[in-house]
Design a protein around this motif. Structure first.
Motif, PDB file in Angstrom:
ATOM      1  N   GLN A  47       0.834  -1.219   0.000  1.00 21.20           N
ATOM      2  CA  GLN A  47       0.000   0.000   0.000  1.00 21.20           C
ATOM      3  C   GLN A  47       0.869   1.270   0.000  1.00 21.20           C
ATOM      4  N   GLY A  48       1.906   1.229  -0.791  1.00 20.26           N
ATOM      5  CA  GLY A  48       2.731   2.426  -0.973  1.00 20.26           C
ATOM      6  C   GLY A  48       3.748   2.669   0.134  1.00 20.26           C
ATOM      7  N   ARG A  49       3.841   1.748   1.101  1.00 15.39           N
ATOM      8  CA  ARG A  49       4.857   1.960   2.150  1.00 15.39           C
ATOM      9  C   ARG A  49       6.264   1.775   1.596  1.00 15.39           C
ATOM     10  N   TYR A  50       6.385   0.956   0.550  1.00 15.19           N
ATOM     11  CA  TYR A  50       7.672   0.795  -0.150  1.00 15.19           C
ATOM     12  C   TYR A  50       7.476   1.102  -1.621  1.00 15.19           C
ATOM     13  N   LYS A  51       8.385   1.873  -2.168  1.00 13.45           N
ATOM     14  CA  LYS A  51       8.387   2.051  -3.617  1.00 13.45           C
ATOM     15  C   LYS A  51       9.838   2.114  -4.093  1.00 13.45           C
ATOM     16  N   CYS A  52      10.020   2.100  -5.422  1.00 13.76           N
ATOM     17  CA  CYS A  52      11.397   2.066  -5.946  1.00 13.76           C
ATOM     18  C   CYS A  52      11.752   3.346  -6.673  1.00 13.76           C
ATOM     19  N   GLN A  53      13.032   3.629  -6.665  1.00 16.61           N
ATOM     20  CA  GLN A  53      13.604   4.585  -7.603  1.00 16.61           C
ATOM     21  C   GLN A  53      14.546   3.748  -8.471  1.00 16.61           C
ATOM     22  N   GLN A  54      14.294   3.756  -9.765  1.00 19.28           N
ATOM     23  CA  GLN A  54      15.077   2.882 -10.649  1.00 19.28           C
ATOM     24  C   GLN A  54      16.290   3.608 -11.224  1.00 19.28           C
ATOM     25  N   PHE A  55      17.406   2.901 -11.272  1.00 15.61           N
ATOM     26  CA  PHE A  55      18.648   3.422 -11.862  1.00 15.61           C
ATOM     27  C   PHE A  55      19.079   2.480 -12.984  1.00 15.61           C
ATOM     28  N   PRO A  56      18.522   2.681 -14.200  1.00 15.95           N
ATOM     29  CA  PRO A  56      18.897   1.814 -15.326  1.00 15.95           C
ATOM     30  C   PRO A  56      20.251   2.224 -15.910  1.00 15.95           C
ATOM     31  N   SER A  57      20.651   1.551 -16.985  1.00 12.42           N
ATOM     32  CA  SER A  57      21.809   1.933 -17.802  1.00 12.42           C
ATOM     33  C   SER A  57      23.096   2.111 -16.995  1.00 12.42           C
ATOM     34  N   SER A  58      23.307   1.247 -16.028  1.00 12.08           N
ATOM     35  CA  SER A  58      24.533   1.246 -15.220  1.00 12.08           C
ATOM     36  C   SER A  58      24.768   2.579 -14.498  1.00 12.08           C
ATOM     37  N   ALA A  59      23.675   3.308 -14.206  1.00  6.34           N
ATOM     38  CA  ALA A  59      23.829   4.611 -13.544  1.00  6.34           C
ATOM     39  C   ALA A  59      24.488   4.470 -12.169  1.00  6.34           C
ATOM     40  N   LEU A  60      24.376   3.283 -11.559  1.00  4.67           N
ATOM     41  CA  LEU A  60      25.016   3.085 -10.247  1.00  4.67           C
ATOM     42  C   LEU A  60      26.321   2.294 -10.378  1.00  4.67           C
ATOM     43  N   GLY A  61      26.768   2.088 -11.622  1.00  5.84           N
ATOM     44  CA  GLY A  61      28.036   1.372 -11.830  1.00  5.84           C
ATOM     45  C   GLY A  61      27.833   0.027 -12.509  1.00  5.84           C
ATOM     46  N   GLY A  62      28.917  -0.723 -12.638  1.00  2.00           N
ATOM     47  CA  GLY A  62      28.871  -2.054 -13.232  1.00  2.00           C
ATOM     48  C   GLY A  62      28.212  -3.036 -12.268  1.00  2.00           C
TER      49      GLY A  62
END
Ligand code: PAF
Length: 324
Positions: free
Chosen positions: A55-70
């Motif tokens: 119920q929205g207590r957890y949600k994601c922020q997505q980092f595609p395209s290796s934005a956080l590294g390999g």
């Protein structure tokens, strides 16, 4: 969060229930390819289910395209707890959880049905239980796909055609030991560096599944695609124990179910890319070699299989091969 009596009565008078104040935790999830790719589709399906189920207590922020590294860096960050989730191939995973290396053996799986049956069956599920001891929690097997070779020199039908090619590989010894028997010169490199290396000609080629070749636009920097399908590349949704250990049992169930849905969505996208992507790559100018001499590749691999049998046990390899 605490409220004074007066503040609380003001808020209640305004008709706001306690649920309205439930805090949202935003989880950072990273993966190597684009948001539209198989990893993006799988991660989005997972994230949507988590948000709905909690119920929205957890949600994601997505980092595609290796934005956080390999992938190796992201797994390390998940282990440290500075990143919450990663959807990663097994490429670097064996360096963290050695038991996983067995599923990286070339020509181990016959086809997608076989691979998915093994990963979802007792062998794959038992491998998932090895992660917590290494500071990681694996929620489910997702999928990268069967890997094929691309290069800028020539069509590859048999190992002799691959011999002498400088090929970028994942940082994975099981792969590299196998590829050496094809005569390839394996050059391990993190994925974020690969497009530039192909562009500059630092390496002649690379190997990856169709969904990666498509989403990473390798047709812009590679001429020849050979459907070698020389190894299945499994993938995993991994969560940091820092988050996992805070979840109550009901939320853990939501995350596990969400991971199953994410996996199904990711595999469906792999199927779609396998069905439509090869024609697209041809349209984009790649020469596609469909008839590959798989028997010659298997034959070449025999010395590597001697090493695999020593490392993983011939019986364990056979157990996987025998699954129908
Ligand atoms: O080649 C790799 O490193 C992997 O296949 C990739 C593209 C990062 C996806 O898992």
């Amino acid at each position: 969060m605490t409220f004074s009596r007066t503040a609380l009565s003001v808020l209640l008078a305004a008709g706001l229930s306690g649920a309205a104040f439930a805090q949202t935790t935003t989880l950072k999830i990273g993966y190597a390819t684009t948001k539209e790719s198989h990893y993006g589709v799988g991660s989005t399906a997972f994230c949507d289910e988590v948000e709905k189920g909690t119920q929205g207590r957890y949600k994601c922020q997505q980092f595609p395209s290796s934005a956080l590294g390999g992938e190796r860096e992201m797994i390390e960050a998940v282990q440290l707890g500075t990143q919450d989730l990663v959807n990663t191939s097994t490429g670097p995973v064996g360096n963290f959880v050695p038991e996983v290396k067995i599923v990286d053996i070339p020509f181990l799986f016959r086809d997608y049905d076989h691979a998915r049956k093994v990963m979802d069956g007792p062998i794959g599920q038992d491998l998932l239980t090895k992660f917590p001891a290494k500071g990681l929690v694996a929620l489910a097997w997702t999928e990268n796909g069967f890997r094929h070779m691309t290069n800028n020199k020539r069509d590859i039908v048999k190992p002799a055609d691959a011999a002498g090619l400088k090929m970028r590989t994942m940082e994975n010894k099981v792969h590299m030991d196998g590829y050496k028997t094809f005569g390839i010169l394996p050059t391990p490199m993190a994925f974020p560096e690969l497009f530039g290396a192909l562009q500059q000609g630092t390496v002649d080629g690379q190997e990856n599944p169709i969904p990666v070749i498509l989403s990473s636009k390798f047709s812009q920097v590679q001429k020849h695609l050979s459907l070698t399908g020389h190894v299945y590349s499994p993938a995993l949704l991994i969560i940091s124990p820092r988050i996992w250990n805070k979840l109550n049992d009901a939320d853990k169930k939501v995350f596990l179910e969400a991971a199953k849905k994410g996996s199904a969505a990711q595999r469906k996208k792999v199927n779609e890319d396998e069905n439509n992507g090869i024609a697209q790559l041809e349209k984009d100018g790649m020469t596609v070699t469909r008839k590959v001499d798989s028997n010659a590749f298997r034959e070449a691999l025999k010395p590597a299989y001697v090493g695999y049998a020593k490392e993983f046990g011939a019986d364990n390899i056979k157990k996987i091969q025998d699954i129908r």
